[in-house]
Design an enzyme around this catalytic site. Structure first.
Site, mmCIF file in Angstrom:
data_model
loop_
_atom_site.group_PDB
_atom_site.id
_atom_site.type_symbol
_atom_site.label_atom_id
_atom_site.label_comp_id
_atom_site.label_asym_id
_atom_site.label_seq_id
_atom_site.Cartn_x
_atom_site.Cartn_y
_atom_site.Cartn_z
ATOM 1 N N ASP A 30 0.892 -1.013 -0.130
ATOM 2 C CA ASP A 30 -0.002 0.135 0.037
ATOM 3 C C ASP A 30 0.781 1.201 0.045
ATOM 4 O O ASP A 30 0.269 2.499 -0.194
ATOM 5 C CB ASP A 30 -0.965 0.025 1.207
ATOM 6 C CG ASP A 30 -0.393 -0.025 2.572
ATOM 7 O OD1 ASP A 30 0.865 -0.018 2.641
ATOM 8 O OD2 ASP A 30 -1.043 -0.232 3.586
ATOM 9 N N SER A 31 2.179 0.963 0.055
ATOM 10 C CA SER A 31 3.140 2.245 0.139
ATOM 11 C C SER A 31 3.115 2.718 -1.522
ATOM 12 O O SER A 31 3.287 4.142 -1.720
ATOM 13 C CB SER A 31 4.620 1.765 -0.049
ATOM 14 O OG SER A 31 4.939 0.588 -0.742
ATOM 15 N N ASP A 69 -0.933 -6.406 0.010
ATOM 16 C CA ASP A 69 -1.042 -5.557 1.228
ATOM 17 C C ASP A 69 -2.504 -5.180 1.357
ATOM 18 O O ASP A 69 -2.889 -4.335 0.808
ATOM 19 C CB ASP A 69 -0.026 -4.483 1.232
ATOM 20 C CG ASP A 69 0.569 -4.008 2.349
ATOM 21 O OD1 ASP A 69 0.068 -4.474 3.356
ATOM 22 O OD2 ASP A 69 1.373 -2.980 2.333
ATOM 23 N N LYS A 98 -1.217 -9.627 3.376
ATOM 24 C CA LYS A 98 -0.328 -9.128 4.491
ATOM 25 C C LYS A 98 -1.329 -8.336 5.451
ATOM 26 O O LYS A 98 -2.028 -7.329 4.920
ATOM 27 C CB LYS A 98 0.912 -8.373 4.181
ATOM 28 C CG LYS A 98 1.719 -7.760 5.113
ATOM 29 C CD LYS A 98 2.876 -6.973 4.607
ATOM 30 C CE LYS A 98 2.892 -5.666 4.269
ATOM 31 N NZ LYS A 98 2.219 -4.831 5.267
ATOM 32 N N GLU A 100 -1.305 -5.757 9.055
ATOM 33 C CA GLU A 100 -0.455 -5.310 9.960
ATOM 34 C C GLU A 100 -1.122 -5.281 11.263
ATOM 35 O O GLU A 100 -2.603 -5.166 11.552
ATOM 36 C CB GLU A 100 -0.440 -3.630 9.718
ATOM 37 C CG GLU A 100 0.168 -3.070 8.393
ATOM 38 C CD GLU A 100 0.579 -1.582 8.448
ATOM 39 O OE1 GLU A 100 0.273 -0.860 9.243
ATOM 40 O OE2 GLU A 100 0.818 -1.182 7.291
ATOM 41 N N GLU A 164 9.221 -4.056 11.119
ATOM 42 C CA GLU A 164 9.451 -2.932 10.452
ATOM 43 C C GLU A 164 10.274 -1.793 11.547
ATOM 44 O O GLU A 164 9.637 -1.456 12.534
ATOM 45 C CB GLU A 164 8.585 -2.069 9.762
ATOM 46 C CG GLU A 164 8.900 -0.821 9.161
ATOM 47 C CD GLU A 164 7.899 -0.338 8.125
ATOM 48 O OE1 GLU A 164 8.173 0.689 7.430
ATOM 49 O OE2 GLU A 164 6.826 -1.175 7.898
#
Length: 246
Positions: A30-31, A69, A98, A100, A164
């Site tokens: 999602d970056s 993501d 993925k 978070e 991270e």
């Protein structure tokens, strides 16, 4: 054989083809919200956008594991997470998703894996819930929480964890504690693999925290090419006789 896993992000046909030649894992991150669309954070990235990019990446990645993501607020509970994950897999053909978070999402991860959905975890700095990009794990209580998050995700059935922006000693401790591979981003050489944003390592972005190594400066060559093109057009050097049809 303990050879570190190589991982990069990719959002397009070209980057997918390049990453696929060498990487074990490609993350459609999602970056892309910041890298491609100029958003200030990943929170505004829509699932529809992510799906379109992932479809392209998956169609051109022939050997790498492709991970999707999951965007902000698409996995607030296990039912919505399952519904959205099924849609993502159906539309993109991705190999895994993925999520978070640590202990807060462990039950959701467990539920998804029980439904045969492969899940990659993500602990430490969490871009979807952090307002500032800063190092994690310096304080004792924070250090313990992140380790607890890692253990919870590992026990939930995830196949790997992105760690991270945490202090080196914590990254090493997590890697030695959990039974699944750790993939570091700003988290030391002690992780079982490393991931970075492809656009960052080739110098296409201005994002340059300490953990990013710039392997080239593609932006410099793009600027030079565009400058030369515009000069050629203005001076009528382009198109030349070689660029027109007789």
């Amino acid at each position: 054989n303990k050879t570190p896993l190589t991982c990069l992000t990719a959002y397009s046909k070209t980057t997918a083809q390049v990453a696929d030649k060498y990487c074990d894992i490609i993350l459609v991150g999602d970056s892309l919200g910041m890298v491609l669309y100029g958003l200030k954070s990943t929170k505004k990235v829509k699932m529809k956008t992510m799906i379109e990019h992932c479809k392209v990446v998956k169609s051109y990645a022939k050997k790498s594991l492709v991970v999707f993501d999951m965007p902000y607020k698409t996995y607030t509970n296990k039912k919505s997470a399952y519904k959205n994950a099924k849609e993502v897999i159906k539309k993109t053909g991705c190999d895994a998703i993925k999520l978070e978070g640590g202990t807060k999402v462990a039950k959701i991860v467990k539920y998804l894996t029980s439904k045969n959905i492969s899940v990659m975890g993500h602990i430490g700095l969490l871009p979807q819930s952090s307002t500032k990009y800063k190092l994690k794990g310096r304080k004792i209580n924070e250090n313990k929480k992140i380790l607890d998050d890692a253990v919870a995700i590992s026990k939930s059935g995830a196949f790997s964890i992105v760690v991270e922006c945490v202090v080196e000693s914590l990254a090493k401790k997590i890697t030695n504690t959990v039974k699944i591979p750790t993939i570091g981003i700003g988290a030391s050489k002690y992780c079982d693999g490393q991931i970075l944003v492809l656009d960052d390592i080739i110098g296409l972005t201005d994002f340059s925290p300490k953990f990013v190594k710039k392997y080239s400066n593609v932006k410099k060559y793009i600027l030079k090419s565009v400058k030369n093109y515009c000069q050629d057009v203005k001076k009528r050097r382009f198109p030349s006789s070689q660029n027109v049809y007789k």
